[in-house]
Design an enzyme around this catalytic site. Structure first.
Site, PDB file in Angstrom:
ATOM      1  N   SER A 207       0.806  -1.220   0.000  1.00 19.33           N
ATOM      2  CA  SER A 207       0.000   0.000   0.000  1.00 19.33           C
ATOM      3  C   SER A 207       0.838   1.268   0.000  1.00 19.33           C
ATOM      4  O   SER A 207       0.458   2.267  -0.605  1.00 19.33           O
ATOM      5  CB  SER A 207      -0.942   0.002   1.212  1.00 19.33           C
ATOM      6  N   HIS A 254       0.574   4.478   4.171  1.00 21.36           N
ATOM      7  CA  HIS A 254      -0.112   5.182   3.089  1.00 21.36           C
ATOM      8  C   HIS A 254       0.375   6.625   2.979  1.00 21.36           C
ATOM      9  O   HIS A 254       0.687   7.110   1.881  1.00 21.36           O
ATOM     10  CB  HIS A 254      -1.625   5.164   3.335  1.00 21.36           C
TER      11      HIS A 254
END
Length: 304
Positions: A207, A254
């Site tokens: 991610s 993220h």
């Protein structure tokens, strides 16, 4: 009373004219030389459009045999397959996922992102406990964890995003620059995780690198003067999901990947043509040194 050419009101922004047809306003520029080009002069390239002169120069028509090959907006060499690095990265992720399914949790514990934790095992009062994690010297976890997944939905979402975001960026940046973007984004996400997440909690997944591609896509679209609304909506939705309570998402990865990806992409597509390679690779090197320095500082902090 004076009037501006083309009936423009005083102070109103006027688009530049095509470099070959000055009377035709246009908002499109050649991705190589950046001169404004009208629809008649646009020649479709792997990313954006090129002017006739750059296309002739890249193919060698009317030039010597040593004419340079066509270049991307970031200076990379244009190639036929603009998905090669994307395919390789996807294959690595899927291969590691299959290995995780075959070996169980052992591989996850060996490769996942982990700051510092005591290994499971019987307590021995006569010897110090065995420790695991980046702070114990397992620095490889900062990269290996970015290729590690446990659930089908997790790898499915990440690989779908890689497949859609990767090829346009690979075409725009070139293979080497795209791979550098991906790896630095993954590293940036895990370094921020190292600093902000509890040191004994494991995290894994691509991610961080994927959010780096989101950030890079936004930078590239702005540089190409494309409509920013689609990527803004997509990025906004993913950021909202990132911070939804109860989903156990490592928002640190993220956010770190997004920031690093945007910085790398900005250096890639805004570097001056005269010193393009120096600025691009210099910026990546400085960013890598910064991430390593932050990792060392966090390690010192954890070890006291």
């Amino acid at each position: 009373m004076e009037h501006q050419q083309g009936g423009q009101e005083p102070g109103q922004y006027q688009l530049p004219g095509c470099y070959r047809h000055q009377d035709r306003e246009t908002g499109i520029r050649c991705t190589r030389c950046e001169r404004p080009i009208c629809p008649e002069c646009m020649i479709a390239a792997s990313v954006g459009y090129q002017c006739p002169e750059c296309v002739r120069g890249g193919s060698g028509t009317g030039h010597s045999a040593g004419a340079s090959r066509p270049r991307t907006i970031a200076g990379g060499t244009m190639v036929g397959d603009t998905r090669l690095v994307t395919k390789v990265l996807l294959a690595i992720n899927v291969t590691v996922f299959v290995a995780v399914l075959a070996t169980g949790r052992d591989l996850v514990e060996q490769l996942a992102m982990l700051g510092l934790a005591r290994a499971d095992g019987p307590f021995d009062p006569f010897s110090p406990p065995e420790m695991l994690g980046v702070a114990d010297g397992e620095w490889y976890r900062l990269i290996t964890s970015a290729f590690l997944h446990q659930e089908f939905w997790h790898i499915g979402f990440n690989m779908m995003a890689l497949w859609f975001l990767g090829p346009p960026l690979e075409a725009a940046l070139g293979r080497a620059r795209f791979l550098t973007l991906y790896l630095l984004s993954a590293l940036g996400g895990n370094v921020l995780t190292y600093w902000l997440m509890a040191q004994n909690v494991m995290s894994l997944g691509a991610s961080g690198a994927i959010f780096g591609l989101f950030g890079a896509t936004a930078v590239l679209m702005r540089r190409m003067r494309y409509d920013m609304r689609p990527i803004a909506v997509l990025l906004g939705v993913n950021l909202v999901i990132t911070f939804v309570p109860g989903l156990n998402i490592a928002w640190q990865a993220h956010l770190g990947g997004l920031i690093v990806g945007a910085i790398v992409a900005y250096a890639m597509v805004h570097a001056p043509r005269e010193r393009r390679a120096l600025v691009q690779w210099g910026a990546c090197a400085l960013l890598a040194v910064l991430l390593v320095t932050l990792t060392i500082a966090r390690t010192i902090n954890l070890l006291g």
